[in-house]
Scaffold this motif. Structure first.
Motif, mmCIF file in Angstrom:
data_model
loop_
_atom_site.group_PDB
_atom_site.id
_atom_site.type_symbol
_atom_site.label_atom_id
_atom_site.label_comp_id
_atom_site.label_asym_id
_atom_site.label_seq_id
_atom_site.Cartn_x
_atom_site.Cartn_y
_atom_site.Cartn_z
ATOM 1 N N PRO A 76 -2.904 0.879 0.303
ATOM 2 C CA PRO A 76 -3.286 0.162 1.355
ATOM 3 C C PRO A 76 -3.542 1.037 2.577
ATOM 4 O O PRO A 76 -4.265 0.582 3.594
ATOM 5 C CB PRO A 76 -2.341 -0.888 1.309
ATOM 6 C CG PRO A 76 -1.160 -0.151 0.943
ATOM 7 C CD PRO A 76 -1.565 0.888 -0.210
ATOM 8 N N LEU A 77 -2.478 1.972 2.977
ATOM 9 C CA LEU A 77 -2.664 2.825 4.320
ATOM 10 C C LEU A 77 -4.019 3.213 4.549
ATOM 11 O O LEU A 77 -4.837 3.325 5.432
ATOM 12 C CB LEU A 77 -1.596 3.652 4.517
ATOM 13 C CG LEU A 77 -1.619 4.675 5.770
ATOM 14 C CD1 LEU A 77 -1.343 3.653 6.941
ATOM 15 C CD2 LEU A 77 -0.509 5.568 5.659
ATOM 16 N N GLN A 78 -4.654 4.126 3.629
ATOM 17 C CA GLN A 78 -6.035 4.703 3.401
ATOM 18 C C GLN A 78 -7.115 3.506 3.786
ATOM 19 O O GLN A 78 -8.052 3.908 4.649
ATOM 20 C CB GLN A 78 -6.019 5.680 2.362
ATOM 21 C CG GLN A 78 -7.442 6.304 2.512
ATOM 22 C CD GLN A 78 -7.501 7.370 3.555
ATOM 23 O OE1 GLN A 78 -6.527 8.290 3.537
ATOM 24 N NE2 GLN A 78 -8.444 7.299 4.364
ATOM 25 N N ALA A 79 -6.975 2.587 2.968
ATOM 26 C CA ALA A 79 -7.876 1.624 2.924
ATOM 27 C C ALA A 79 -7.848 0.678 4.409
ATOM 28 O O ALA A 79 -8.982 0.750 4.953
ATOM 29 C CB ALA A 79 -7.594 0.507 2.019
ATOM 30 N N THR A 80 -6.848 0.590 5.091
ATOM 31 C CA THR A 80 -6.797 0.185 6.345
ATOM 32 C C THR A 80 -7.493 1.148 7.391
ATOM 33 O O THR A 80 -8.255 0.671 8.229
ATOM 34 C CB THR A 80 -5.186 -0.153 6.695
ATOM 35 O OG1 THR A 80 -4.801 -1.112 5.744
ATOM 36 C CG2 THR A 80 -5.127 -0.781 8.185
ATOM 37 N N LYS A 81 -6.926 2.309 7.102
ATOM 38 C CA LYS A 81 -7.539 3.435 8.136
ATOM 39 C C LYS A 81 -9.117 3.383 7.950
ATOM 40 O O LYS A 81 -9.749 3.467 8.942
ATOM 41 C CB LYS A 81 -6.974 4.861 7.634
ATOM 42 C CG LYS A 81 -7.262 5.711 8.803
ATOM 43 C CD LYS A 81 -6.472 7.082 8.371
ATOM 44 C CE LYS A 81 -6.910 8.222 9.130
ATOM 45 N NZ LYS A 81 -6.352 9.496 8.789
ATOM 46 N N ASN A 102 1.452 9.804 0.965
ATOM 47 C CA ASN A 102 1.241 9.088 -0.037
ATOM 48 C C ASN A 102 0.329 9.792 -0.954
ATOM 49 O O ASN A 102 -0.137 11.229 -0.675
ATOM 50 C CB ASN A 102 0.742 7.637 0.383
ATOM 51 C CG ASN A 102 -0.588 7.850 1.520
ATOM 52 O OD1 ASN A 102 -1.400 8.438 1.092
ATOM 53 N ND2 ASN A 102 -0.519 6.709 2.223
ATOM 54 N N ASP A 103 -0.725 9.024 -1.638
ATOM 55 C CA ASP A 103 -1.558 9.893 -2.657
ATOM 56 C C ASP A 103 -2.752 10.581 -1.804
ATOM 57 O O ASP A 103 -3.254 11.468 -2.157
ATOM 58 C CB ASP A 103 -2.319 8.648 -3.539
ATOM 59 C CG ASP A 103 -1.458 8.235 -4.524
ATOM 60 O OD1 ASP A 103 -0.277 8.789 -4.775
ATOM 61 O OD2 ASP A 103 -1.541 7.157 -5.177
ATOM 62 N N THR A 104 -3.233 10.001 -0.663
ATOM 63 C CA THR A 104 -4.098 10.724 -0.155
ATOM 64 C C THR A 104 -3.806 11.088 1.294
ATOM 65 O O THR A 104 -4.861 12.057 2.026
ATOM 66 C CB THR A 104 -5.627 9.695 0.172
ATOM 67 O OG1 THR A 104 -5.155 8.589 0.924
ATOM 68 C CG2 THR A 104 -6.014 9.207 -1.167
#
Length: 280
Positions: free
Chosen positions: A85-90, A189-191
């Protein structure tokens, strides 16, 4: 060193607002996942708020909810199921950023030396963050790591002092040079895998531009190549953070910026760039 890894959140809905300088959009983040807010604070620093900032701007809502085997990220434009969700939000924030018409936003870093700004323009993974960290830890002022905002009226650069986010390779380079970094926080995290800190010597007021460097990291040589105004304008146009409509006013701004002095810098040694700025 603190290692931050996203975990399951609690049951209490929290709200935060992200608003960077001269943006026309304020991002309202809602979630029950505490670690999302901790991670966003590391990414955006002082530009994340617990209350809506007073700047006149459109509100763009992003809601993050934990689901079995992942997260749902709801936004004004789309609903996304993701494990990150962090990458998606970014990504949502990047895709929906709009800057005030009073500034030109370039993808670059910048430091201060003797009251003037030196801008480094380069694509992601080119080494500009490592270079910026090296220069600021050697006494130069920190202006920005990723977004060079230029006032269209007076061509000064406006500070955007988000935390510096070092990749592991950049951290290793600085460590090998015995650069004394402050305590780092590890965002992973993953990315995303970054070592985060905020320099102590942050610049808080706009500064005039001294020079613009298009930087190229290599293993073989250190050299400076002067650029013609036409070449500089073309390269500057390729370096914007967001799409701009090509108008006479738009072209004139780049012509004025180019006249400040642009050069291509090929460097294998961080010390070489330092010596260019200090003229030693």
């Amino acid at each position: 060193m603190v290692c931050l890894i996203l975990r399951k959140g609690d049951l209490r809905m929290q709200i935060a607002y992200i608003h960077l300088p001269y943006q026309m959009v304020t991002f309202k983040i809602q979630s029950k996942c505490t670690d999302i807010f901790n991670a966003l604070s590391l990414l955006y620093g002082k530009y994340i708020y617990s209350k809506r900032p007073t700047a006149e701007s459109e509100i763009y809502l992003i809601e993050i909810l934990k689901r079995e085997n992942g997260y749902m990220v709801y936004s004004c434009d789309d609903d996304i199921f993701t494990e990150n969700p962090l990458q998606a939000t970014k990504d949502i924030i990047f895709e929906n950023t709009r800057y005030s018409s009073s500034v030109m936003a370039l993808h670059g870093a910048a430091v201060e030396y003797h009251g003037k700004a030196y801008i480094f323009i380069a694509p992601t993974t080119s080494g500009k963050t490592t270079l910026t960290s090296y220069l600021t830890q050697n006494g130069m002022g920190y202006i920005t790591d990723d977004c060079a905002l230029i006032d269209r009226d007076n061509l000064s650069i406006i500070p955007v002092v988000t935390p510096i986010h070092l990749r592991e390779g950049g951290l290793n380079v600085l460590t090998s040079l015995n650069i004394d970094l402050p305590e780092l926080e590890h965002l992973q995290n993953d990315t995303i895998n970054r070592y985060v800190y905020l320099p102590k010597n942050c610049v808080l007021s706009p500064l005039p531009i001294a020079e613009i460097y298009f930087i190229f990291r290599n293993e073989d040589e250190n050299n400076r190549e002067e650029m013609t105004n036409i070449t500089a304008v073309m390269q500057l146009m390729k370096s914007v953070m967001v799409p701009y409509q090509i108008t006479d006013s738009y072209m004139n701004i780049f012509k004025q910026i180019a006249k400040k002095g642009c050069a291509k810098i090929h460097y294998k040694d961080l010390e070489y760039v330092y010596s260019l700025i200090c003229k030693v």
